[in-house]
Design an enzyme around this catalytic site. Structure first.
Site, PDB file in Angstrom:
ATOM      1  N   ASN A 257       0.848  -1.188   0.000  1.00 20.67           N
ATOM      2  CA  ASN A 257       0.000   0.000   0.000  1.00 20.67           C
ATOM      3  C   ASN A 257       0.897   1.256   0.000  1.00 20.67           C
ATOM      4  OD1 ASN A 257      -1.508   2.182   0.906  1.00 20.67           O
ATOM      5  ND2 ASN A 257      -2.875   0.896   2.151  1.00 20.67           N
TER       6      ASN A 257
ATOM      7  N   HIS B 220       0.162   4.380  -0.173  1.00 21.88           N
ATOM      8  CA  HIS B 220      -0.331   5.451   0.695  1.00 21.88           C
ATOM      9  C   HIS B 220       0.248   5.258   2.110  1.00 21.88           C
ATOM     10  CE1 HIS B 220      -3.154   8.373   2.369  1.00 21.88           C
ATOM     11  NE2 HIS B 220      -3.328   7.497   3.351  1.00 21.88           N
ATOM     12  N   LYS B 221       0.180   4.000   2.577  1.00 20.47           N
ATOM     13  CA  LYS B 221       0.713   3.676   3.905  1.00 20.47           C
ATOM     14  C   LYS B 221       2.225   3.900   3.950  1.00 20.47           C
ATOM     15  CE  LYS B 221      -1.425   0.051   6.587  1.00 20.47           C
ATOM     16  NZ  LYS B 221      -1.428  -1.401   6.805  1.00 20.47           N
TER      17      LYS B 221
ATOM     18  N   ASP C  52      -0.422  -4.627  11.458  1.00 20.30           N
ATOM     19  CA  ASP C  52      -1.814  -5.042  11.283  1.00 20.30           C
ATOM     20  C   ASP C  52      -2.648  -4.227  12.263  1.00 20.30           C
ATOM     21  OD1 ASP C  52      -3.676  -6.548   9.856  1.00 20.30           O
ATOM     22  OD2 ASP C  52      -3.839  -8.024  11.445  1.00 20.30           O
TER      23      ASP C  52
ATOM     24  N   GLY D 223     -11.805   3.680   5.975  1.00 20.39           N
ATOM     25  CA  GLY D 223     -12.269   2.637   6.902  1.00 20.39           C
ATOM     26  C   GLY D 223     -13.374   3.123   7.823  1.00 20.39           C
TER      27      GLY D 223
ATOM     28  N   ASP E  36     -13.288   5.466  10.029  1.00 20.10           N
ATOM     29  CA  ASP E  36     -13.076   6.835  10.525  1.00 20.10           C
ATOM     30  C   ASP E  36     -14.370   7.640  10.746  1.00 20.10           C
ATOM     31  OD1 ASP E  36     -10.373   6.606  10.801  1.00 20.10           O
ATOM     32  OD2 ASP E  36      -9.856   7.652   8.956  1.00 20.10           O
TER      33      ASP E  36
ATOM     34  N   HIS F 152      -3.634   5.434  16.517  1.00 21.98           N
ATOM     35  CA  HIS F 152      -3.075   4.127  16.855  1.00 21.98           C
ATOM     36  C   HIS F 152      -1.816   3.833  16.030  1.00 21.98           C
ATOM     37  CE1 HIS F 152      -6.134   4.363  13.819  1.00 21.98           C
ATOM     38  NE2 HIS F 152      -5.696   3.259  13.234  1.00 21.98           N
TER      39      HIS F 152
HETATM   40  P1  IMP Z   1      -4.685  -2.632   8.056  1.00 26.50           P
HETATM   41  O1  IMP Z   1      -4.144  -3.753   8.903  1.00 26.50           O
HETATM   42  O2  IMP Z   1      -3.948  -1.344   8.284  1.00 26.50           O
HETATM   43  O3  IMP Z   1      -4.788  -3.019   6.605  1.00 26.50           O
HETATM   44  O4  IMP Z   1      -6.168  -2.325   8.554  1.00 26.50           O
HETATM   45  C1  IMP Z   1      -7.205  -3.307   8.497  1.00 26.50           C
HETATM   46  C2  IMP Z   1      -8.556  -2.603   8.456  1.00 26.50           C
HETATM   47  O5  IMP Z   1      -8.770  -1.865   9.668  1.00 26.50           O
HETATM   48  C3  IMP Z   1      -8.703  -1.578   7.342  1.00 26.50           C
HETATM   49  O6  IMP Z   1      -9.139  -2.177   6.140  1.00 26.50           O
HETATM   50  C4  IMP Z   1      -9.764  -0.637   7.915  1.00 26.50           C
HETATM   51  O7  IMP Z   1     -11.059  -1.183   7.740  1.00 26.50           O
HETATM   52  C5  IMP Z   1      -9.457  -0.655   9.397  1.00 26.50           C
HETATM   53  N1  IMP Z   1      -8.547   0.474   9.741  1.00 26.50           N
HETATM   54  C6  IMP Z   1      -7.202   0.418   9.924  1.00 26.50           C
HETATM   55  N2  IMP Z   1      -6.712   1.625  10.242  1.00 26.50           N
HETATM   56  C7  IMP Z   1      -7.772   2.464  10.240  1.00 26.50           C
HETATM   57  C8  IMP Z   1      -7.891   3.869  10.477  1.00 26.50           C
HETATM   58  O8  IMP Z   1      -6.929   4.608  10.759  1.00 26.50           O
HETATM   59  N3  IMP Z   1      -9.137   4.376  10.385  1.00 26.50           N
HETATM   60  C9  IMP Z   1     -10.237   3.619  10.090  1.00 26.50           C
HETATM   61  N4  IMP Z   1     -10.170   2.325   9.837  1.00 26.50           N
HETATM   62  C10 IMP Z   1      -8.945   1.728   9.918  1.00 26.50           C
END
Ligand code: IMP
Length: 200
Positions: free
Chosen positions: A9, A11-12, A68, A149, A151, A176
């Protein structure tokens, strides 16, 4: 001076580069031509982060970290948790995920929740875990258009805006992910200092 961030990703990758600063070079899976979707089937965030980091470490032998994140809602006994991305189905639809959360919560007054990020680091063949948490509450309807997500329905404790009503830099001061990556940054800097060497 190189460490792999096990993500596809971009963006990340940009967001984390800005948190970690310039003391080392961050490269992504696509920089290494690794395009697999590494399965994330573990029951805990810690397990998923470790699986991703170990996969890249086994393939490349390089120092690596993976993250994660999950939204853990008290009334739902910690769900969606590791299932956050696909809570309402395989297509990772944020609007549908939010709908599902709101309908499961119904009119309950207990709307306490937290976002939790776990980072797994493999550094010189040793494994380390870091955690970042932001506590808050789930609204009963969406507010705001920023972010992604969950938010629009998450209000961090002590704030009046949802994450989706904040701009990215505001969110990054308390999120977080920012908290977990700040711990990683401190650890890496300290590690370099105490080993008195250029590690990466
Ligand atoms: P990942 O492990 O960062 O890919 O996050 C897994 C899932 O958690 C994402 O697909 C979002 O649905 C949710 N998520 C993670 N970080 C955020 C955030 O900062 N805001 C809102 N939803 C989040």
């Amino acid at each position: 001076m190189t460490i792999v961030f096990a993500t596809n990703n971009n963006h990340k990758l940009r967001e984390i580069k800005s948190i970690l600063g310039n003391s080392f070079t961050l490269i992504s899976m696509s920089d290494l031509n690794i395009n697999e979707d590494i399965p994330e089937n573990e029951p805990l965030l810690e397990g998923n982060a470790l699986v991703k980091a170990r996969y890249i470490h086994n393939v490349t032998g390089m120092n690596v970290f993976a993250d994660d994140t999950g939204l853990e809602i008290d009334f739902l006994k910690g769900l969606p948790g590791v299932h956050s991305a696909r809570f309402a189905g395989e297509n990772k639809d944020s609007a549908a995920n939010i709908e599902k959360v709101l309908s499961l919560l119904g009119k309950t007054e207990n709307r306490k929740a937290r976002f939790r990020t776990v980072i797994a680091l493999i550094l010189e063949n040793k494994e380390y875990l870091f955690e970042g948490i932001v506590n808050g509450n789930i609204l009963s309807e969406k507010r705001g258009t920023e972010g992604f997500g969950y938010d629009p329905v998450f209000i961090p404790s002590g704030k009046i805006q949802t994450f989706a009503e904040m701009n990215l830099s505001e969110k990054n001061t308390i999120s977080h992910r920012a908290r977990a990556f700040e711990k990683l940054r401190e650890f890496l800097n300290q590690y370099q200092l105490s080993n008195n060497k250029e590690l990466f």
